[in-house]
Design an enzyme around this catalytic site. Structure first.
Site, mmCIF file in Angstrom:
data_model
loop_
_atom_site.group_PDB
_atom_site.id
_atom_site.type_symbol
_atom_site.label_atom_id
_atom_site.label_comp_id
_atom_site.label_asym_id
_atom_site.label_seq_id
_atom_site.Cartn_x
_atom_site.Cartn_y
_atom_site.Cartn_z
ATOM 1 N N LYS A 11 1.171 -1.320 0.110
ATOM 2 C CA LYS A 11 0.419 -0.038 0.108
ATOM 3 C C LYS A 11 1.023 1.160 -0.049
ATOM 4 O O LYS A 11 2.670 1.384 0.003
ATOM 5 C CB LYS A 11 -0.952 -0.124 1.312
ATOM 6 C CG LYS A 11 -2.296 -1.520 1.592
ATOM 7 C CD LYS A 11 -2.929 -1.028 2.490
ATOM 8 C CE LYS A 11 -3.833 -2.368 2.583
ATOM 9 N NZ LYS A 11 -4.565 -2.315 3.284
ATOM 10 N N TYR A 51 -11.618 -1.379 -3.661
ATOM 11 C CA TYR A 51 -12.506 -1.816 -2.383
ATOM 12 C C TYR A 51 -14.089 -1.657 -2.354
ATOM 13 O O TYR A 51 -14.743 -1.418 -1.377
ATOM 14 C CB TYR A 51 -12.186 -1.059 -1.171
ATOM 15 C CG TYR A 51 -10.548 -1.687 -0.854
ATOM 16 C CD1 TYR A 51 -10.906 -2.486 -0.228
ATOM 17 C CD2 TYR A 51 -9.169 -1.156 -1.215
ATOM 18 C CE1 TYR A 51 -9.399 -3.520 0.002
ATOM 19 C CE2 TYR A 51 -8.556 -1.241 -1.118
ATOM 20 C CZ TYR A 51 -7.803 -2.184 -0.176
ATOM 21 O OH TYR A 51 -6.813 -2.354 0.636
ATOM 22 N N ARG A 87 -2.302 -14.423 4.794
ATOM 23 C CA ARG A 87 -2.992 -13.781 5.771
ATOM 24 C C ARG A 87 -2.097 -14.014 7.383
ATOM 25 O O ARG A 87 -2.034 -13.067 7.915
ATOM 26 C CB ARG A 87 -4.076 -14.553 6.293
ATOM 27 C CG ARG A 87 -5.024 -13.483 4.731
ATOM 28 C CD ARG A 87 -6.216 -13.905 4.370
ATOM 29 N NE ARG A 87 -7.426 -13.434 5.521
ATOM 30 C CZ ARG A 87 -7.773 -12.050 5.440
ATOM 31 N NH1 ARG A 87 -7.352 -11.065 4.206
ATOM 32 N NH2 ARG A 87 -8.670 -11.841 6.693
ATOM 33 N N THR A 93 -5.528 -6.882 10.993
ATOM 34 C CA THR A 93 -6.192 -5.925 9.824
ATOM 35 C C THR A 93 -4.912 -4.684 10.680
ATOM 36 O O THR A 93 -4.760 -3.900 10.292
ATOM 37 C CB THR A 93 -7.278 -5.032 10.031
ATOM 38 O OG1 THR A 93 -7.441 -6.380 9.034
ATOM 39 C CG2 THR A 93 -7.367 -4.487 9.164
ATOM 40 N N ARG A 104 2.754 -6.695 9.024
ATOM 41 C CA ARG A 104 1.669 -5.556 9.256
ATOM 42 C C ARG A 104 2.588 -5.281 10.806
ATOM 43 O O ARG A 104 3.187 -3.771 10.998
ATOM 44 C CB ARG A 104 0.452 -6.431 9.861
ATOM 45 C CG ARG A 104 -0.130 -5.869 7.777
ATOM 46 C CD ARG A 104 -1.806 -6.197 8.188
ATOM 47 N NE ARG A 104 -2.809 -5.923 7.201
ATOM 48 C CZ ARG A 104 -2.912 -6.581 6.842
ATOM 49 N NH1 ARG A 104 -4.049 -7.809 7.665
ATOM 50 N NH2 ARG A 104 -4.397 -6.081 5.599
ATOM 51 N N ASN A 114 -2.387 0.096 6.644
ATOM 52 C CA ASN A 114 -1.894 -1.013 7.224
ATOM 53 C C ASN A 114 -0.775 -2.084 6.572
ATOM 54 O O ASN A 114 -0.917 -3.183 6.195
ATOM 55 C CB ASN A 114 -2.249 -2.287 7.603
ATOM 56 C CG ASN A 114 -3.635 -2.579 7.156
ATOM 57 O OD1 ASN A 114 -3.414 -2.121 5.470
ATOM 58 N ND2 ASN A 114 -4.560 -3.229 7.103
ATOM 59 N N HIS A 117 -2.231 -5.697 1.799
ATOM 60 C CA HIS A 117 -3.368 -5.756 1.447
ATOM 61 C C HIS A 117 -3.522 -7.205 1.107
ATOM 62 O O HIS A 117 -2.173 -7.920 0.728
ATOM 63 C CB HIS A 117 -4.214 -5.353 -0.344
ATOM 64 C CG HIS A 117 -5.439 -6.333 -0.658
ATOM 65 N ND1 HIS A 117 -6.241 -6.682 0.757
ATOM 66 C CD2 HIS A 117 -5.977 -7.075 -0.814
ATOM 67 C CE1 HIS A 117 -7.395 -7.533 -0.045
ATOM 68 N NE2 HIS A 117 -6.706 -7.556 -0.931
ATOM 69 N N GLU A 128 -9.125 -10.181 -7.487
ATOM 70 C CA GLU A 128 -8.356 -9.068 -7.329
ATOM 71 C C GLU A 128 -7.130 -8.952 -7.889
ATOM 72 O O GLU A 128 -7.017 -8.201 -8.490
ATOM 73 C CB GLU A 128 -7.667 -9.314 -5.932
ATOM 74 C CG GLU A 128 -9.517 -8.955 -4.764
ATOM 75 C CD GLU A 128 -8.668 -9.217 -3.514
ATOM 76 O OE1 GLU A 128 -9.511 -8.426 -2.779
ATOM 77 O OE2 GLU A 128 -7.601 -9.758 -3.156
HETATM 78 P P1 CMP Z 1 -7.585 -4.631 3.832
HETATM 79 O O1 CMP Z 1 -6.986 -6.118 3.801
HETATM 80 O O2 CMP Z 1 -6.124 -4.397 2.717
HETATM 81 O O3 CMP Z 1 -8.295 -4.678 3.620
HETATM 82 C C1 CMP Z 1 -9.454 -3.328 3.817
HETATM 83 C C2 CMP Z 1 -9.248 -2.344 4.307
HETATM 84 O O4 CMP Z 1 -9.674 -1.405 4.942
HETATM 85 C C3 CMP Z 1 -8.068 -3.218 5.058
HETATM 86 O O5 CMP Z 1 -7.194 -3.957 5.074
HETATM 87 C C4 CMP Z 1 -7.660 -1.892 5.991
HETATM 88 O O6 CMP Z 1 -6.886 -0.751 4.797
HETATM 89 C C5 CMP Z 1 -9.021 -1.043 5.690
HETATM 90 N N1 CMP Z 1 -10.187 -1.016 7.136
HETATM 91 C C6 CMP Z 1 -10.750 -2.639 7.781
HETATM 92 N N2 CMP Z 1 -10.373 -1.147 8.866
HETATM 93 C C7 CMP Z 1 -10.830 -0.373 9.524
HETATM 94 C C8 CMP Z 1 -11.219 0.609 10.095
HETATM 95 N N3 CMP Z 1 -11.806 0.047 11.097
HETATM 96 N N4 CMP Z 1 -10.321 1.905 10.041
HETATM 97 C C9 CMP Z 1 -9.866 2.134 8.634
HETATM 98 N N5 CMP Z 1 -9.943 1.484 8.517
HETATM 99 C C10 CMP Z 1 -9.995 -0.068 8.317
#
Ligand code: CMP
Length: 139
Positions: A11, A51, A87, A93, A104, A114, A117, A128
């Protein structure tokens, strides 16, 4: 074939903080093979499409804006049990909840920024990967 593939993006924060090399090294050392890789940038429209599954979530607008704020690296990876194992190596996350030694935990700034992805299912890994790469761009 897709069963053993997953999709990841480094990211904008991962790139901006200079961690793309370390993150790719971490992924390769964990036994993943790179099938296709692209350094590119999402527009607000394409980030929104990628997304779209989170459209109704309160963080969607900020996420789209953040994901289009700088370059990303899109990668298709291959390994046995790729989705689940990937994962595991990226961690939760929210980086404050990610296990020690995960990508992460090591490189992410916040729950939004974070670092990486990771696809959450074989089906989404295929969707994807197809979002970023045509058949001619991968093995
Ligand atoms: P990702 O695994 O790319 O999938 C969805 C993304 O949304 C996640 O990583 C974060 O970057 C973002 N995300 C998920 N939960 C939250 C949250 N509670 N607040 C802000 N961003 C979030």
């Amino acid at each position: 074939m897709t069963t053993n593939r997953t999709f990841t993006m480094i990211k904008p924060d991962g790139i901006e903080n200079g961690y793309s090399g370390a993150i790719l090294d971490h992924i390769l050392k964990a036994g993943f093979k790179i099938i296709a890789m692209k350094y590119t940038r999402l527009s607000p429209e394409t980030a929104g499409q990628f997304y779209a599954i989170h459209k109704e979530r309160p963080f969607y607008k900020d996420l789209v804006s953040y994901m289009s704020s700088g370059p990303i690296v899109a990668v298709i990876l291959e390994k046995e049990n790729a989705v689940e194992d990937f994962r595991t190596i990226i961690g939760a996350t929210d980086p404050t909840k990610a296990a020690d030694g995960t990508i992460r935990k090591l490189y992410a700034k916040s729950i939004e920024a974070n670092a990486v992805h990771g696809s959450d299912s074989n089906e989404n890994a295929a969707i994807e990967g197809n979002f970023f790469f045509s058949m001619l761009e991968r093995f």
